[in-house]
Design a protein around this motif. Structure first.
Motif, mmCIF file in Angstrom:
data_model
loop_
_atom_site.group_PDB
_atom_site.id
_atom_site.type_symbol
_atom_site.label_atom_id
_atom_site.label_comp_id
_atom_site.label_asym_id
_atom_site.label_seq_id
_atom_site.Cartn_x
_atom_site.Cartn_y
_atom_site.Cartn_z
ATOM 1 N N PHE B 61 -0.504 -25.128 0.633
ATOM 2 C CA PHE B 61 -1.224 -23.674 0.790
ATOM 3 C C PHE B 61 -0.787 -22.544 -0.202
ATOM 4 C CE2 PHE B 61 2.241 -23.897 3.853
ATOM 5 C CZ PHE B 61 2.743 -22.772 3.607
ATOM 6 N N ALA B 62 -1.926 -21.948 -0.275
ATOM 7 C CA ALA B 62 -1.149 -20.921 -1.361
ATOM 8 C C ALA B 62 -0.633 -19.620 -0.694
ATOM 9 C CB ALA B 62 -2.383 -20.477 -2.482
ATOM 10 N N ILE B 63 0.661 -19.098 -1.223
ATOM 11 C CA ILE B 63 1.291 -17.841 -0.600
ATOM 12 C C ILE B 63 0.616 -16.871 -1.258
ATOM 13 C CG2 ILE B 63 3.276 -16.661 -0.263
ATOM 14 C CD1 ILE B 63 4.778 -19.186 -0.109
ATOM 15 N N PRO B 64 0.128 -15.694 -0.665
ATOM 16 C CA PRO B 64 -0.442 -14.655 -1.629
ATOM 17 C C PRO B 64 0.640 -13.845 -2.190
ATOM 18 C CG PRO B 64 -0.420 -14.378 1.103
ATOM 19 C CD PRO B 64 0.208 -15.743 0.610
ATOM 20 N N PRO B 65 -0.198 -13.120 -3.418
ATOM 21 C CA PRO B 65 1.193 -12.656 -4.213
ATOM 22 C C PRO B 65 1.783 -11.164 -3.407
ATOM 23 C CG PRO B 65 -0.973 -12.527 -5.007
ATOM 24 C CD PRO B 65 -1.065 -13.102 -3.887
ATOM 25 N N LEU B 66 3.006 -11.148 -3.483
ATOM 26 C CA LEU B 66 3.633 -9.823 -3.003
ATOM 27 C C LEU B 66 3.376 -8.528 -3.947
ATOM 28 C CD1 LEU B 66 5.650 -8.570 -0.888
ATOM 29 C CD2 LEU B 66 7.374 -9.359 -2.529
ATOM 30 N N VAL B 67 2.753 -7.761 -3.420
ATOM 31 C CA VAL B 67 2.473 -6.379 -4.216
ATOM 32 C C VAL B 67 3.093 -5.253 -3.579
ATOM 33 C CG1 VAL B 67 0.744 -4.936 -5.397
ATOM 34 C CG2 VAL B 67 0.156 -7.431 -5.005
ATOM 35 N N VAL B 68 4.099 -4.456 -4.470
ATOM 36 C CA VAL B 68 4.440 -3.374 -3.626
ATOM 37 C C VAL B 68 4.620 -2.231 -4.725
ATOM 38 C CG1 VAL B 68 6.332 -4.688 -2.378
ATOM 39 C CG2 VAL B 68 6.751 -4.098 -4.737
ATOM 40 N N GLY B 69 4.465 -1.097 -4.215
ATOM 41 C CA GLY B 69 4.405 0.256 -5.022
ATOM 42 C C GLY B 69 6.048 0.184 -5.805
ATOM 43 N N SER B 70 6.015 0.427 -7.112
ATOM 44 C CA SER B 70 7.192 0.311 -7.672
ATOM 45 C C SER B 70 8.163 1.696 -7.146
ATOM 46 C CB SER B 70 7.079 0.646 -9.008
ATOM 47 O OG SER B 70 8.321 0.693 -9.585
ATOM 48 N N THR B 71 7.637 2.720 -6.960
ATOM 49 C CA THR B 71 8.388 3.957 -6.656
ATOM 50 C C THR B 71 8.800 3.825 -5.003
ATOM 51 O OG1 THR B 71 6.931 5.012 -8.254
ATOM 52 C CG2 THR B 71 8.326 6.485 -6.692
ATOM 53 N N PRO B 72 7.921 3.768 -4.178
ATOM 54 C CA PRO B 72 8.664 3.662 -2.861
ATOM 55 C C PRO B 72 9.580 2.343 -2.544
ATOM 56 C CG PRO B 72 6.043 3.137 -2.930
ATOM 57 C CD PRO B 72 6.565 3.614 -4.394
ATOM 58 N N ALA B 73 9.423 1.310 -3.210
ATOM 59 C CA ALA B 73 10.225 0.229 -3.247
ATOM 60 C C ALA B 73 11.653 0.520 -3.664
ATOM 61 C CB ALA B 73 9.584 -1.037 -3.846
ATOM 62 N N THR B 74 11.704 1.089 -4.934
ATOM 63 C CA THR B 74 12.806 1.436 -5.389
ATOM 64 C C THR B 74 13.668 2.357 -4.541
ATOM 65 O OG1 THR B 74 11.942 3.089 -6.893
ATOM 66 C CG2 THR B 74 12.666 0.835 -7.809
ATOM 67 N N ILE B 75 12.946 3.412 -3.865
ATOM 68 C CA ILE B 75 13.315 4.377 -3.112
ATOM 69 C C ILE B 75 14.280 3.620 -1.821
ATOM 70 C CG2 ILE B 75 13.123 6.589 -1.659
ATOM 71 C CD1 ILE B 75 11.041 7.268 -3.842
ATOM 72 N N VAL B 76 13.229 2.974 -1.022
ATOM 73 C CA VAL B 76 13.906 2.355 -0.105
ATOM 74 C C VAL B 76 15.030 1.356 -0.210
ATOM 75 C CG1 VAL B 76 13.289 0.446 1.668
ATOM 76 C CG2 VAL B 76 11.479 2.256 1.208
ATOM 77 N N LEU B 77 14.895 0.670 -1.315
ATOM 78 C CA LEU B 77 16.110 -0.311 -1.452
ATOM 79 C C LEU B 77 17.093 0.212 -2.050
ATOM 80 C CD1 LEU B 77 13.936 -3.073 -3.351
ATOM 81 C CD2 LEU B 77 15.343 -3.182 -1.193
#
Lengths: 442, 428
Positions: B61-77
């Motif tokens: 089965f295909a795993i859907p691609p993971l799409v994240v907004g760059s700015t919020p992701a970097t802030i959270v991480l």
């Protein structure tokens, strides 16, 4: 430390008695007090003249060179098409085979000689001697870098980082040489100084990390070699840093005429001012190691860091000073490469393998300044000759690398050399004689 | 130890109870990387979304691609990284160490933060990234396993580079002449063993400083293979330098698991051999008599000798074995990936393997993970080069070496090798 110990520069703990000069006797002498008994000094067998000659380092060095050349000769012969053809009917006419072998090997080494010492095909002496000048030119950076490696060996440090130190020095000297506008003389001096500082920083970093954190210098220098390589690659392809303006090649601009080393014997020969600097550096290292207080501390730490620490020497500082100096010497090699030998600009291959060759030169020269000088000239000759070998006989220049590696391996293991030449029987008998009291002492 | 003077013992134990050792290296490194994250990833934030794709053609089965907004992701991480730094500072200030899982978690989050920042406005195929990492790691892992065995038995192996190169050359030549890749694999092992034996003989029999033998052996092998490449291989490329590549052998069922399948189970024989080698070295080193003896010889040869282990024979055969494993890694260069041999094709992989040995603290599993990390870093550089990365590729390539320096300098855990590694053993 005795002159016949094979790798004495690198070995800090001389007490382990791994030298070649009667190790059993040393071990017995060391073991006797430890076992609580009264020290027993085993009677040493009087060395015969033959055994003394066979144990002297000069003999081993010469024999190792012979072995290296023999190994090279075998490679040349085996890969020669004429030899392969005649080997097909070896039993029918063996003379053909031996003639072909002789022709291949003599042709190869003849070209090596003509490319490195004297070209007999030239009409007059002055142009015939040109290969010798090429040899000295090739030897220049090699000696400088090897002095750095050898100096560190004497302090008990393995400086595998000649390559990185040369690259950083070449970048620093090249930057001053290609981008600045200064009058003749001053420009050159400043470029050399920049190279020295660049190398010293890269070497000193190793000494600092070793002194402060106890990290092993072999790992540090190997890793810093690669870091320097990638750092230089980055500088060379980034406009505004080291890359030549209006160019997309990963290369710096050519050195300004005011920074280039002058040719010391006229334009006929390539020999440049760097050779004078290297002679001065050799004298300096000799003076430093043999006549100065700092050199005494260097050698003391190299012989036995624990004893030196007890005697009040700050061993950590000695490591830092030694690596600063070693880096500066390698830096001189990098600077002379950029300002003398390859003045068309810095590339990431500017070190041309000299950083690693320097290790073999330092070992061949037994880490003594003038020994390194001689070894550097010898390897310079191999390098200069290898090009004419390739041009005249079609023998790849890699052959010289093989010869060098075999020579150094053999020099590092004198017992092997002696057993190959059947020279070690007296020594073995002497060792056997001195081993008997050792058993009784236990 | 005399009974009449117990006072030194008492004072020692008393001082041990009150002694608190605070090692600030880990929090310092954490803080530096957190600051980098905040300043670079959040400060120079990039617009757009970062997309990570996982699917390949033949999955269950295909795993859907993971799409994240760059700015919020970097802030959270980055905030998470700061939190971990704070936790590490707190632990250190209360005289506790920073555990290895914390370091690992920090590393993973930092890489994720970096990826979220760098991929902004673009996409990368995560499966391909990991698959390439395995390919680049394979020779490193073989080399590192050889290095672990060799160093654990007490012989410093700087000649991994030479063993890889010898393996690559020999396997290419023998496989082309016989037309059989398996024979090539065997030949690579033999070549590695030969280099290992020279290292062993010179360091054990002739007591030459091991680092010197290693360095010179690298030069020797580079010269020999370069010479033979120009003369022998150059004379007839078709006969001597056109080895068959190892075929892909997908394992049924397992190879169809999404992400993991293509990465781990759709590989060539040499990769499967690698899995076996990793397990065998780990199991052998810690669970068998052979491993116990090997480690004893590397840690305290005199004690090992006293109980009847033949120190120098153990060293000789195990260094040779280590050569066989490293030689297999060399075969990967030719039979596993590129095909033909080229001059100095290993390009420093042996030294990265050495770095993996040290960063992995002379442990087969940790060294494998270190090699995977280094392979990941260099493949990440390839992938990012394709999508246009703001980070110069040279700095990505530098990463393994910088990490190793941090490791040996004690900034990332304590790295202490086998006690007798590098010391020749002379029976008294």
């Amino acid at each position: 430390m005795s002159g016949s110990t094979p790798t004495d520069p690198g070995r800090g703990d001389a007490a382990d008695g791994t030298g070649t000069a009667a190790p059993a006797a040393e071990a017995a002498a060391a073991a006797a007090p430890a076992s609580g008994g009264r020290p027993v000094v085993p009677p040493r067998a009087e060395p015969t003249l033959l055994s003394r000659i066979s144990q002297s380092s000069v003999t081993v060095t010469v024999l190792a060179l012979v072995l290296g050349l023999v190994a090279g000769g075998i490679l040349i012969a085996v890969t020669n098409s004429q030899v392969q053809a005649t080997a097909g009917y070896f039993f029918a006419r063996p003379t053909d085979f031996f003639a072909a072998v002789w022709q291949a090997v003599a042709g190869g080494y003849g070209a090596l000689f003509q490319g490195s010492v004297y070209n007999i095909n030239r009409p007059d002496f002055l142009s015939g001697i040109r290969p010798l000048m090429d040899t000295l030119t090739f030897a220049t950076p090699l000696i400088a870098a090897a002095l750095g490696v050898g100096l560190a060996f004497r302090v008990g440090l393995f400086n595998i980082g000649g390559r990185g130190q040369m690259l950083i020095a070449a970048a620093a000297a090249g930057w001053v040489g290609s981008t600045m506008n200064l009058p003749w003389g001053l420009h050159m001096i400043l470029a050399v100084v920049a190279g020295l500082i660049g190398g010293a920083v890269w070497g000193g970093l190793v000494g600092f990390l070793k002194a402060r954190t106890g990290a092993h210098e072999v790992i540090l220098t190997i890793m810093l070699n690669y870091i320097a390589f990638y750092l230089l690659a980055f500088l060379l392809r980034t406009p505004g840093l080291l890359q030549a303006p209006d160019s997309s090649n990963p290369k710096s601009g050519p050195m300004a005429d005011t920074a280039v080393f002058p040719k010391i014997l006229g334009d006929r020969y390539n020999l440049h001012f760097g050779f004078i600097l290297v002679i001065l550096a050799t004298i300096f290292v000799w003076w430093l190691l043999n006549r100065s207080a700092l050199g005494f501390r260097f050698r003391a730490v190299g012989e036995n860091p624990e004893a030196s620490r007890v005697a009040g020497i700050n061993v950590n500082n000695v490591y830092i000073y030694a690596m600063l100096l070693a880096g500066a010497l390698a830096g001189l090699g990098g600077a002379s490469q950029v300002l003398g030998s390859v003045t068309s600009g810095v590339t990431s291959g500017i070190d041309a393998g000299i950083g690693f060759d320097a290790i073999t030169v330092a070992l061949l020269g037994r880490s003594r300044p003038w020994g390194i000088f001689a070894a550097g000239v010898l390897f310079g000759a191999l390098k200069a000759g290898s090009f004419s070998m390739q041009a005249a006989q079609g023998i790849p220049i890699d052959i010289v690398t093989v010869v060098q590696a075999v020579v150094v391996l053999m020099i590092a293991a004198p017992p092997l050399v002696r057993s190959i030449f059947f020279l070690n029987r007296p020594a073995r008998r002497a060792a056997a004689a001195s081993r008997l009291p050792e058993v009784s002492a236990k | 130890m005399s009974v009449t003077t117990p006072s030194p013992e008492l004072s020692v134990s008393a001082s041990l109870e009150s002694a608190t050792v605070k090692n600030w290296k880990a929090p310092i490194v954490f803080a530096v990387f957190s600051v980098i994250a905040v300043v670079v990833f959040v400060g120079f934030r990039r617009e757009g979304v970062s997309e990570f794709r996982f699917a390949t053609g033949s999955d269950f089965f295909a795993i859907p691609p993971l799409v994240v907004g760059s700015t919020p992701a970097t802030i959270v991480l980055s905030v998470l990284l700061l939190a971990l730094t704070g936790y590490s500072v707190w632990r250190t200030s209360t005289a506790r160490t920073t555990p290895i899982w914390l370091v690992s978690l920090f590393g993973v989050l930092f890489v994720a933060d970096f990826l979220a920042w760098v991929v902004a406005g673009n996409f990368i195929n995560a499966t391909g990234l990991l698959l390439g990492s395995i390919a680049l790691s394979a020779p490193l892992i073989f080399g590192a396993l050889g290095g672990v065995i060799s160093e654990r038995v007490g012989v410093v192996n700087v000649a991994i580079e030479g063993q890889l190169l010898a393996g690559a050359f020999t396997s290419a030549m023998v496989a082309s002449m016989t037309g059989n890749a398996l024979v090539g694999l065997l030949a690579a092992m033999v070549a590695g063993v030969l280099v290992g034996m020279v290292l062993a003989v010179f360091s054990i029999r002739y007591l030459v400083e091991q680092v010197i033998v290693g360095v010179v052996l690298n030069v020797l092998v580079a010269g020999l293979t370069g010479f033979l490449y120009s003369t022998v291989m150059g004379s007839n490329e078709a006969l001597f330098n056109s080895p068959p590549k190892l075929p892909q052998l997908p394992i049924p069922v397992l190879s169809e698991i999404p992400v993991i399948g293509p990465i781990l189970f759709r590989q060539t024989l040499i990769i499967y051999l690698m899995y076996v080698a990793i397990f065998l070295v780990w199991w052998g080193l810690y669970k068998t008599k052979w491993g116990l003896r090997l480690r004893a010889v590397g840690e305290h040869p005199q004690a090992a000798d006293t109980v009847g282990i033949r120190v120098n024979m153990t060293r000789f055969w195990n260094v040779s074995l280590a050569g066989a494993i490293a030689g297999l890694g060399g075969a990967y260069f030719t039979l596993g990936s590129v095909g033909g041999f080229t001059k100095e094709m290993t390009a420093g992989a042996g030294f990265i393997a050495l770095a993996a040995v040290i960063f992995g603290r002379w442990d087969p599993i940790k060294a494998t993970l270190a090699a995977l990390l280094f392979g990941f870093a260099s493949n990440l550089q390839n992938v990012l080069g394709a999508i246009g990365s703001p980070v110069p590729s040279e700095f990505m390539l530098m990463l393994p070496y910088v990490i190793t320096i941090l490791a040996v300098a004690g900034f990332v855990g304590q790295s202490r090798g086998p006690a007798a590694s590098g010391k020749a053993y002379v029976k008294q």
